[in-house]
Design a protein around this motif. Sequence first.
Motif, mmCIF file in Angstrom:
data_model
loop_
_atom_site.group_PDB
_atom_site.id
_atom_site.type_symbol
_atom_site.label_atom_id
_atom_site.label_comp_id
_atom_site.label_asym_id
_atom_site.label_seq_id
_atom_site.Cartn_x
_atom_site.Cartn_y
_atom_site.Cartn_z
ATOM 1 N N ARG A 53 3.105 1.675 -0.157
ATOM 2 C CA ARG A 53 2.086 2.715 -0.312
ATOM 3 C C ARG A 53 2.732 4.092 -0.441
ATOM 4 O O ARG A 53 2.344 4.900 -1.301
ATOM 5 N N ASP A 94 -4.201 9.287 6.144
ATOM 6 C CA ASP A 94 -5.226 8.321 5.738
ATOM 7 C C ASP A 94 -4.972 6.940 6.329
ATOM 8 O O ASP A 94 -5.896 6.129 6.455
ATOM 9 N N SER A 153 -14.797 6.090 -8.443
ATOM 10 C CA SER A 153 -14.321 5.078 -7.496
ATOM 11 C C SER A 153 -13.651 3.934 -8.236
ATOM 12 O O SER A 153 -14.214 3.372 -9.176
ATOM 13 N N SER A 154 -12.435 3.619 -7.814
ATOM 14 C CA SER A 154 -11.678 2.519 -8.420
ATOM 15 C C SER A 154 -10.616 2.063 -7.433
ATOM 16 O O SER A 154 -10.079 2.864 -6.669
ATOM 17 N N SER A 155 -10.324 0.773 -7.459
ATOM 18 C CA SER A 155 -9.295 0.202 -6.583
ATOM 19 C C SER A 155 -9.568 0.525 -5.114
ATOM 20 O O SER A 155 -8.646 0.838 -4.339
ATOM 21 N N ASP A 156 -10.832 0.441 -4.723
ATOM 22 C CA ASP A 156 -11.241 0.657 -3.331
ATOM 23 C C ASP A 156 -10.913 2.052 -2.801
ATOM 24 O O ASP A 156 -10.734 2.249 -1.605
ATOM 25 N N ARG A 157 -10.812 3.030 -3.708
ATOM 26 C CA ARG A 157 -10.600 4.403 -3.256
ATOM 27 C C ARG A 157 -11.264 5.355 -4.231
ATOM 28 O O ARG A 157 -11.593 4.992 -5.358
ATOM 29 N N GLU A 158 -11.433 6.591 -3.765
ATOM 30 C CA GLU A 158 -12.080 7.598 -4.603
ATOM 31 C C GLU A 158 -11.021 8.460 -5.275
ATOM 32 O O GLU A 158 -10.004 8.804 -4.674
#
Length: 420
Positions: free
Chosen positions: A317, A273, A379-384
Amino acid sequence: MGVPSDDAVLIQKGNKQGEPHVITVNCPDKHGLGCDICHIILDFGLYIAKGDVSTDGIWCYMVFWVVPHSSSPVVRWPSLKNRLQSLCPSCSVTFYLNDQPSNSLASPVYLLKFFCLDRKGLLHDVTQVLCELELTIQKVKVTTTPDGRVLDLFFITDNMELLHTEERQHHLCKQLDAVLGDSCISCKLRLAGPEYDCHHGISSLSPAVAEELFLFVLSDKETRSQALSSDMTELKKANVVVDNSLSPAHTLLQIHCVDHKSLLYDILRTLKDCNIKIAFGRFSPNSKGYRDLDLFIQQKDGKKFVDPEKQNGLCSRLKVEMLHPLRVIIANRGPDTELLVANPVELSGKGRPRVFYDVTLALKALGICIFSAEIGRYSSSDREWEVYRFLLDENCGFQLSSTLARNQIVDRVRRMLMGW
């Protein structure tokens, strides 16, 4: 693209009980191939004991030593080879001229709808049948009526692409009948219609629940239901070291982390990713509950990771994705008790394999009935995220309002998901 050669994937069975099976993949390379292979291996209920990966950017060679996990009674080895084979790019010349993903059509979604009498473990037993038949659960809606009956809606796809045939449908119904028996009132299978889109999302989450569920960092002093049990505090420990001194063209990542069944997949999906290329990787065997991993990597533009900010961002990350690949909490939903499990979705849109299987198995082992269940995207924290919601039946051996009981349930579910 043409069809991959038949020897792109080789599986050598272990000679005796408990000996690892060896999966070898030798084919043209493509971005994220290692991640996709680990995804399928995990989907078949296999644990990667060790692994080696190498590529020159054009051709790759991967070897994985795998063993069936204790929660996976059946492994269909020929089907596993076919699934892995389907991932391998063609050896044809056109591959080198145009390394682009094929525009294959998405698998059709089918609606499996059955109405039956409820019992403990029913949902997991049905899920096990679907997994063993290589049917992927995309969405679920489970409802229990006041008179003890269950209406289940499973939106599924067929990894074998044969569910349109009468023979495949008959085999599915036969297997379900063996599990449901006389308790089954009706069972129907058809192509899903507009109702699939209606069930794509999930019921809204309260801000407090969403905040807890999607937290990226958990404190050692955390008292909420995400908190780790005393013997699991080692889960919070991982070490990621960046070294640019050993290779003129690649950055070495040295990873030391507590072991769990999806560790290699979680590392590789993170790198995929982040558009990071892997030239060589070695995944060492478990040693006292820990794993060591060496990866020689490059950025998408072929450069090393020399910027300290990028190095720190990547290390942070990776630690999050390795230590907390799944979030498990229990919360109140009105007067009811709800178990929630969430995992990040790959940028490609792939969800995590076998989550529903593992959660329902853990609840079955605890003797807890599921009043209702659903799967959806959030969707949360700029991710799915893929979110699994289970309303738990109060008529069980646990006092669900008790903090101790809730922590025991969360602990058992997390252990099942992590393979401990």
